[in-house]
Design an enzyme around this catalytic site. Structure first.
Site, PDB file in Angstrom:
ATOM      1  N   SER A 135     -28.231  15.786  30.012  1.00 43.44           N
ATOM      2  CA  SER A 135     -29.500  16.454  30.321  1.00 43.44           C
ATOM      3  C   SER A 135     -29.390  17.139  31.677  1.00 43.44           C
ATOM      4  CB  SER A 135     -30.640  15.423  30.365  1.00 43.44           C
ATOM      5  OG  SER A 135     -31.816  15.981  30.928  1.00 43.44           O
ATOM      6  N   TYR A 189     -33.917   7.535  34.019  1.00 45.02           N
ATOM      7  CA  TYR A 189     -33.226   8.432  33.093  1.00 45.02           C
ATOM      8  C   TYR A 189     -32.130   9.253  33.770  1.00 45.02           C
ATOM      9  CZ  TYR A 189     -32.998  12.044  29.383  1.00 45.02           C
ATOM     10  OH  TYR A 189     -32.602  12.909  28.392  1.00 45.02           O
TER      11      TYR A 189
END
Length: 260
Positions: free
Chosen positions: A147, A160
Protein backbone atom coordinates in the site's frame (compact mmCIF):
# COMPACT_ATOMS: atom_id res chain seq x y z
CA UNK A 1 13.57 -2.60 -20.59
CA UNK A 2 10.92 -3.99 -18.21
CA UNK A 3 12.21 -5.39 -14.92
CA UNK A 4 10.05 -8.50 -15.28
CA UNK A 5 9.04 -10.60 -18.27
CA UNK A 6 5.75 -9.11 -19.54
CA UNK A 7 2.83 -11.50 -19.21
CA UNK A 8 0.99 -11.12 -22.50
CA UNK A 9 -1.08 -14.30 -22.66
CA UNK A 10 -3.03 -15.52 -19.64
CA UNK A 11 -4.65 -18.52 -21.32
CA UNK A 12 -3.90 -21.66 -19.36
CA UNK A 13 -1.81 -19.83 -16.74
CA UNK A 14 -2.22 -21.41 -13.28
CA UNK A 15 -2.84 -18.58 -10.84
CA UNK A 16 -3.28 -18.58 -7.05
CA UNK A 17 -4.67 -15.48 -5.34
CA UNK A 18 -4.63 -15.48 -1.55
CA UNK A 19 -7.08 -13.04 0.01
CA UNK A 20 -9.49 -13.04 -2.91
CA UNK A 21 -12.93 -13.31 -1.33
CA UNK A 22 -13.63 -9.59 -1.81
CA UNK A 23 -12.10 -6.28 -2.84
CA UNK A 24 -9.02 -6.08 -5.02
CA UNK A 25 -8.19 -9.78 -4.83
CA UNK A 26 -11.61 -10.88 -6.04
CA UNK A 27 -11.65 -8.32 -8.84
CA UNK A 28 -8.22 -9.44 -10.06
CA UNK A 29 -9.28 -13.10 -9.90
CA UNK A 30 -12.40 -12.34 -11.94
CA UNK A 31 -10.41 -10.48 -14.59
CA UNK A 32 -7.80 -13.24 -14.82
CA UNK A 33 -10.57 -15.81 -15.25
CA UNK A 34 -12.03 -13.72 -18.07
CA UNK A 35 -8.60 -13.68 -19.74
CA UNK A 36 -8.43 -17.49 -19.73
CA UNK A 37 -6.32 -18.18 -16.64
CA UNK A 38 -6.90 -21.21 -14.41
CA UNK A 39 -7.73 -19.38 -11.20
CA UNK A 40 -7.63 -20.61 -7.62
CA UNK A 41 -8.91 -18.25 -4.92
CA UNK A 42 -8.20 -18.54 -1.20
CA UNK A 43 -9.48 -16.75 1.89
CA UNK A 44 -11.09 -17.64 5.19
CA UNK A 45 -14.76 -17.34 4.17
CA UNK A 46 -15.75 -20.54 2.37
CA UNK A 47 -19.18 -19.16 1.39
CA UNK A 48 -17.65 -16.23 -0.49
CA UNK A 49 -15.18 -18.50 -2.23
CA UNK A 50 -17.96 -20.87 -3.25
CA UNK A 51 -19.89 -17.93 -4.68
CA UNK A 52 -16.86 -16.97 -6.76
CA UNK A 53 -16.56 -20.50 -8.17
CA UNK A 54 -20.25 -20.55 -9.08
CA UNK A 55 -19.87 -17.26 -10.95
CA UNK A 56 -16.59 -18.30 -12.60
CA UNK A 57 -16.94 -21.88 -13.93
CA UNK A 58 -13.70 -23.83 -13.95
CA UNK A 59 -12.14 -21.86 -11.11
CA UNK A 60 -11.08 -23.45 -7.84
CA UNK A 61 -11.39 -22.46 -4.18
CA UNK A 62 -9.21 -23.41 -1.23
CA UNK A 63 -10.29 -21.96 2.11
CA UNK A 64 -7.48 -21.17 4.53
CA UNK A 65 -6.35 -18.83 7.29
CA UNK A 66 -3.04 -17.23 6.32
CA UNK A 67 -2.00 -17.01 9.97
CA UNK A 68 -1.98 -20.84 10.11
CA UNK A 69 1.29 -22.02 8.54
CA UNK A 70 0.11 -25.63 8.28
CA UNK A 71 -3.10 -24.60 6.54
CA UNK A 72 -1.17 -22.55 4.00
CA UNK A 73 1.33 -25.35 3.39
CA UNK A 74 -1.48 -27.86 2.99
CA UNK A 75 -3.35 -25.70 0.50
CA UNK A 76 -0.19 -25.11 -1.51
CA UNK A 77 0.57 -28.83 -1.56
CA UNK A 78 -2.95 -29.61 -2.75
CA UNK A 79 -2.77 -26.98 -5.48
CA UNK A 80 0.71 -27.97 -6.64
CA UNK A 81 -0.40 -31.57 -6.97
CA UNK A 82 -2.26 -30.39 -10.05
CA UNK A 83 0.82 -28.82 -11.64
CA UNK A 84 3.27 -25.94 -11.28
CA UNK A 85 2.05 -22.39 -10.66
CA UNK A 86 2.58 -19.46 -13.01
CA UNK A 87 1.47 -16.62 -10.71
CA UNK A 88 1.02 -16.31 -6.96
CA UNK A 89 -0.45 -13.05 -5.63
CA UNK A 90 -0.72 -12.30 -1.91
CA UNK A 91 -3.73 -9.99 -1.49
CA UNK A 92 -4.68 -10.82 2.09
CA UNK A 93 -4.79 -7.87 4.42
CA UNK A 94 -6.07 -6.62 7.76
CA UNK A 95 -6.80 -2.97 8.57
CA UNK A 96 -8.18 -1.01 11.47
CA UNK A 97 -7.57 2.74 11.82
CA UNK A 98 -5.38 3.41 14.86
CA UNK A 99 -3.44 6.24 16.44
CA UNK A 100 -1.01 6.18 19.35
CA UNK A 101 -3.61 7.78 21.62
CA UNK A 102 -5.74 4.64 21.31
CA UNK A 103 -3.06 1.99 21.03
CA UNK A 104 -4.46 -1.55 20.93
CA UNK A 105 -1.82 -4.26 21.25
CA UNK A 106 -3.99 -7.21 20.08
CA UNK A 107 -4.92 -5.22 16.97
CA UNK A 108 -1.29 -4.31 16.33
CA UNK A 109 -0.32 -7.98 16.52
CA UNK A 110 -3.24 -9.01 14.30
CA UNK A 111 -2.01 -6.61 11.60
CA UNK A 112 1.43 -8.18 11.83
CA UNK A 113 0.02 -11.69 11.77
CA UNK A 114 -2.12 -11.25 8.64
CA UNK A 115 -0.20 -8.67 6.64
CA UNK A 116 3.36 -9.85 7.27
CA UNK A 117 3.49 -13.32 8.85
CA UNK A 118 0.79 -14.58 6.51
CA UNK A 119 2.84 -13.46 3.53
CA UNK A 120 5.86 -15.30 4.93
CA UNK A 121 3.79 -18.47 5.31
CA UNK A 122 2.84 -18.23 1.63
CA UNK A 123 6.43 -17.57 0.54
CA UNK A 124 7.67 -20.63 2.41
CA UNK A 125 5.01 -22.72 0.71
CA UNK A 126 5.43 -21.54 -2.89
CA UNK A 127 8.93 -20.14 -3.53
CA UNK A 128 10.53 -23.60 -4.01
CA UNK A 129 7.80 -24.48 -6.52
CA UNK A 130 8.25 -21.17 -8.37
CA UNK A 131 11.98 -21.83 -8.62
CA UNK A 132 11.18 -25.30 -9.92
CA UNK A 133 8.89 -23.79 -12.56
CA UNK A 134 11.63 -21.37 -13.60
CA UNK A 135 14.06 -24.27 -13.88
CA UNK A 136 11.57 -26.03 -16.15
CA UNK A 137 11.66 -23.12 -18.58
CA UNK A 138 8.52 -21.33 -17.43
CA UNK A 139 8.31 -17.69 -16.32
CA UNK A 140 6.62 -17.80 -12.89
CA UNK A 141 5.68 -14.63 -11.09
CA UNK A 142 5.22 -13.64 -7.43
CA UNK A 143 3.31 -10.50 -6.46
CA UNK A 144 2.69 -8.84 -3.07
CA UNK A 145 -0.06 -6.30 -2.41
CA UNK A 146 1.25 -3.61 -0.07
CA UNK A 147 0.00 0.00 0.00
CA UNK A 148 1.05 3.61 -0.38
CA UNK A 149 0.59 3.67 3.41
CA UNK A 150 3.92 1.84 3.55
CA UNK A 151 5.82 4.66 1.84
CA UNK A 152 5.75 7.11 4.74
CA UNK A 153 3.76 7.60 7.94
CA UNK A 154 0.14 8.69 7.61
CA UNK A 155 -2.45 9.53 10.31
CA UNK A 156 -4.54 6.63 11.65
CA UNK A 157 -2.04 4.18 10.12
CA UNK A 158 -0.09 3.22 13.23
CA UNK A 159 -0.98 -0.48 12.91
CA UNK A 160 -1.35 -0.77 9.14
CA UNK A 161 1.47 1.36 7.74
CA UNK A 162 4.43 -0.48 9.32
CA UNK A 163 3.18 -3.82 7.99
CA UNK A 164 2.92 -2.46 4.47
CA UNK A 165 6.39 -0.93 4.75
CA UNK A 166 7.62 -4.40 5.68
CA UNK A 167 5.98 -5.88 2.57
CA UNK A 168 7.61 -3.23 0.37
CA UNK A 169 11.04 -4.11 1.69
CA UNK A 170 10.24 -7.80 1.44
CA UNK A 171 9.27 -7.49 -2.23
CA UNK A 172 12.45 -5.57 -3.02
CA UNK A 173 14.57 -8.28 -1.43
CA UNK A 174 12.63 -11.02 -3.19
CA UNK A 175 13.25 -9.30 -6.52
CA UNK A 176 17.00 -9.13 -5.87
CA UNK A 177 17.11 -12.82 -4.97
CA UNK A 178 14.57 -14.39 -7.33
CA UNK A 179 14.69 -12.38 -10.54
CA UNK A 180 18.19 -13.62 -11.47
CA UNK A 181 16.84 -17.15 -11.04
CA UNK A 182 14.00 -16.63 -13.48
CA UNK A 183 11.14 -15.73 -11.12
CA UNK A 184 9.40 -12.41 -11.71
CA UNK A 185 8.51 -10.35 -8.63
CA UNK A 186 6.18 -7.37 -8.43
CA UNK A 187 5.00 -5.00 -5.72
CA UNK A 188 1.48 -3.53 -5.77
CA UNK A 189 0.98 -0.23 -3.93
CA UNK A 190 -2.63 0.90 -4.37
CA UNK A 191 -3.99 4.25 -3.31
CA UNK A 192 -7.54 4.32 -1.95
CA UNK A 193 -9.77 1.54 -3.29
CA UNK A 194 -13.41 1.07 -2.31
CA UNK A 195 -13.23 -2.18 -0.33
CA UNK A 196 -14.63 -3.50 2.98
CA UNK A 197 -11.35 -2.40 4.61
CA UNK A 198 -11.38 1.23 3.45
CA UNK A 199 -15.09 1.48 4.26
CA UNK A 200 -13.94 1.95 7.88
CA UNK A 201 -12.30 5.29 7.09
CA UNK A 202 -14.09 8.33 8.47
CA UNK A 203 -12.47 10.81 6.07
CA UNK A 204 -12.80 11.68 2.40
CA UNK A 205 -10.52 9.41 0.37
CA UNK A 206 -8.99 11.22 -2.62
CA UNK A 207 -8.95 9.56 -6.06
CA UNK A 208 -10.99 6.61 -4.78
CA UNK A 209 -11.03 3.68 -7.22
CA UNK A 210 -13.36 0.73 -7.58
CA UNK A 211 -11.85 -2.76 -7.16
CA UNK A 212 -12.41 -3.33 -10.89
CA UNK A 213 -10.38 -0.20 -11.75
CA UNK A 214 -7.62 -1.40 -9.44
CA UNK A 215 -7.66 -4.83 -11.09
CA UNK A 216 -7.27 -3.24 -14.52
CA UNK A 217 -4.26 -1.26 -13.28
CA UNK A 218 -2.67 -4.38 -11.82
CA UNK A 219 -3.16 -6.33 -15.02
CA UNK A 220 -1.55 -3.53 -17.04
CA UNK A 221 1.44 -3.57 -14.71
CA UNK A 222 1.90 -7.33 -15.00
CA UNK A 223 1.50 -7.19 -18.76
CA UNK A 224 4.13 -4.44 -19.01
CA UNK A 225 6.62 -6.27 -16.80
CA UNK A 226 6.70 -3.58 -14.11
CA UNK A 227 8.15 -4.15 -10.66
CA UNK A 228 6.16 -1.53 -8.74
CA UNK A 229 2.52 -1.07 -9.66
CA UNK A 230 1.11 2.05 -7.99
CA UNK A 231 -2.17 3.76 -8.85
CA UNK A 232 -3.98 6.03 -9.49
CA UNK A 233 -1.00 8.08 -10.63
CA UNK A 234 -2.75 11.41 -10.01
CA UNK A 235 -2.69 10.52 -6.31
CA UNK A 236 0.30 8.24 -5.90
CA UNK A 237 2.51 10.58 -7.93
CA UNK A 238 1.98 13.31 -5.33
CA UNK A 239 2.76 10.92 -2.50
CA UNK A 240 5.94 9.81 -4.24
CA UNK A 241 7.09 13.43 -4.38
CA UNK A 242 6.24 13.86 -0.70
CA UNK A 243 8.47 10.88 0.12
CA UNK A 244 11.42 13.03 -0.87
CA UNK A 245 10.60 15.87 1.52
CA UNK A 246 12.60 16.35 4.73
CA UNK A 247 10.70 15.60 7.92
CA UNK A 248 10.39 19.27 8.90
CA UNK A 249 8.27 19.78 5.75
CA UNK A 250 6.61 16.39 5.48
CA UNK A 251 4.98 16.24 8.92
CA UNK A 252 3.31 19.70 8.75
CA UNK A 253 2.06 19.02 5.21
CA UNK A 254 0.46 15.73 6.22
CA UNK A 255 -1.34 17.37 9.13
CA UNK A 256 -2.46 20.22 6.90
CA UNK A 257 -3.81 18.11 4.06
CA UNK A 258 -5.48 15.43 6.19
CA UNK A 259 -6.69 17.63 9.03
CA UNK A 260 -5.63 14.86 11.42
Amino acid sequence: MPLNPPITDWRGQRVWLIGASSGIGRAVASLLHARGAQVCVSARQQALLDAFVREHPGSQALALDVTDAQAVAGAAQQLLAGGLLDLVCYCAGHYRPMSAGALDLPELLQHQSVNVTGALHVLAAVVPALLQAAGAGRAPHLSLVASVAGWRALPQSLAYGPTKAALINLAENLFLDLRPQGVGVSLINPGFVDTPLTAQNQFAMPALLTPEQAAQAIMRGWERGQFELHFPKRFTGVLKLMRCLPYRWYFPLVHRFTGL
